[in-house]
Design an enzyme around this catalytic site. Sequence first.
Site, PDB file in Angstrom:
ATOM      1  N   ASP A 130       0.868  -1.178   0.000  1.00 31.84           N
ATOM      2  CA  ASP A 130       0.000   0.000   0.000  1.00 31.84           C
ATOM      3  C   ASP A 130       0.905   1.228   0.000  1.00 31.84           C
ATOM      4  OD1 ASP A 130      -2.294  -1.596   0.280  1.00 31.84           O
ATOM      5  OD2 ASP A 130      -2.016  -1.698   2.448  1.00 31.84           O
ATOM      6  N   VAL A 131       0.561   2.197  -0.829  1.00 34.57           N
ATOM      7  CA  VAL A 131       1.441   3.359  -0.960  1.00 34.57           C
ATOM      8  C   VAL A 131       0.662   4.659  -0.800  1.00 34.57           C
ATOM      9  CG1 VAL A 131       3.053   4.563  -2.496  1.00 34.57           C
ATOM     10  CG2 VAL A 131       2.908   2.076  -2.558  1.00 34.57           C
TER      11      VAL A 131
END
Lengths: 288, 420
Positions: A130-131
């Site tokens: 997840d960014v």
Amino acid sequence: MLKKRIIAVVIVKDDIVVQSIGFRKYLPIGKPEIALEFLTSWGIDEIVYLDISATRDQKQPNYDLIRKAAKKCYVPLTVGGGIRRMDQVHELMSAGADKVSINHMAYNEISFVKEVALAYGNQCVVASIDVVKTPSGYQVYDYTKKEATELNPADYARRLADNGAGEIFLNSVDRDGTYLGYDFDLIQLVTNSVHIPVICCGGARNASDMVHVFSKTNVSAAAAANFFHFTEHSVNVSKSIVRKSEIIRLETHANYNDNDLDSEMRLTKKDDKILEEMLFLRIEKEII
Amino acid sequence: MKICNRCLYSEHHPLNITFDEEGVCSGCRIHEEKDLLDWNERFQKLKQIVENYRNQSGNNYDCIVPVSGARDSYFIVHTVKNVLGLNPLLVTYNKHYNTDLGIRNLANLRIKFNLDIITLTVSPETVKKITRGTFRKMGSIYWHCIAGQTVYPVQVAVKFKIPLIIWGAHQGVDQVGMFSHLNEVEMTRKYRKEHDLMGFEAEDLIDEFDGIDESDIVQFRYPQDKEIERIGVRGIYLNNYIRWDSKAQHEKMIELYDYETGEQTRTFDTYNDVDCFNYSDVHDYIKFIKHGYGKVTDHVCREIRLRRLSREDGIKLIKEYSMKEPKNLKQFLNWIGMTKNGFKFMLDQHRNSKIWFRNENWEWELKNPDPFQCENSRKSELEQVRLDLVENECKFRYTQNKRPDFIDDNYILIGKGFYK
């Protein structure tokens, strides 16, 4: 050349499928087994089933629910959420998963990725990242703490690949449920840094975003969650659009090759003449 | 049991529900969009969509409107014909449990709007067989009604090559906020199977035990994917484009077209479902047994969100109506050929164990007889999310009975319908 893939993400929270908006707002859709049944029959290439409450609540994956849902799923199924130990991976594989998605555990203990890859092969390990975008650039996000970490997604992806991950599932937290389209810069950043397939997720409004992401980046698969829930045959319709510019698989009876779509990728009406032709068998009037 | 801090839905809602950090349910949050969206702009969008579906050759209808005669039928037809200027084909599935009032309303609808209507009446013996099966399998006497209402319009769309079906409100959006209005959710077989049909497609009813075979379920079968694709069938919902307010809409229809209202057993709403002996009666009683709440809770939640009813008055109404015994059970049992004991036995198999338990006398008792007992201790959090009322009273109207001398106590399968 490998075919590009269209992947549906089924987000499960407290045992029901939800629409996720920005990792904080959740709308209740229904049962996982029904979602998997219809996504399969509508011709999806793969399904990623993510239980977003298991790790947060420190629970095991719900094996019974996954077993029930996997029965109706005839395409590769990746299961994620709550995986911390090897025995859980074994149990998931026997419940019907073809791959496992590892997110939190990979971040805490990267050797776990290697362990799963050794037992089941690299193709079985989907490392999920997840960014978020911060003023200092893209950073890996820890969803359990709801904060950005120090990690750079490109470096992190490379480390995951080096440790045996077979695929990267790259999710943009900022774009989640926004319908603003995929984050091309982020995707390019990660695809350029690894040699394994990257699945992009987050922000797709409709199939035209998939067309764009395939044309602008080297991503192997485009994933979407929410919009597949909105319309009948959402998968076949989406694929008929993507197929105009990319080589993908489309094997359903309903292929939507002859249907027109509007700017929002919803069906438009066929010409009255075509519909009338279908109404009755046309026989020339007899003149004696 | 978790109850929404704003409306009165609990976590046991069968369509599923989620709660946010303020303890407000997804239904209430999506409902807030009703006050935020530009409905004028959304209506223009609807106009654009339907414009494309206008028949140019004059040889076919523009769209299909499924109607029952009650529950928003008038408003939908009014919008489609008189506001959007389309030429719809009305489609009705005969639900068998018709009241005389329902027959009158449907006939009046057909006459006032001067439209064609096509009706499917499945053989009563088949319907009874299916109802016995669905009651045994899922504790539902209404499966055939919902299955018929949701599939017959699609079958007609496929048969007559009319690609657009216009529905009223999407239950998932309106009750539990399954979708945002902006998602513009459309009709899907997936939603139908999961929520409308409780997970049972027509094919799943074939069973030697119930004596149901292939020939009994033909009328409830969904068209094949390829057929839907060939015609390009789409089912759109008006509540994504029009600010939905069922009560206000019905009141307008009473004024404009003489819609007739009637008293219902298990709810204070006198507008919806007056066409059916069972809906807010036996069927709703079953819903209470299975899920611990009835139609009155749906109506109370709706009115709280529309700011016409306070939480406290809502609780009073729920307490008043939820426990009411159905009036028409005997009539249903006569129709289907079942004893009251048989009915109770079958129904007990479908009681939700999260809600009911057997006490020491082996009688069923609610685990939580008063789900609202903690209201006082939660006062501060409830106040934080409370909506201000915009209307001081939530009153539903009664219209004059158009056939006052008639004793309406039998299902009317096919009725003449219009009385002066």
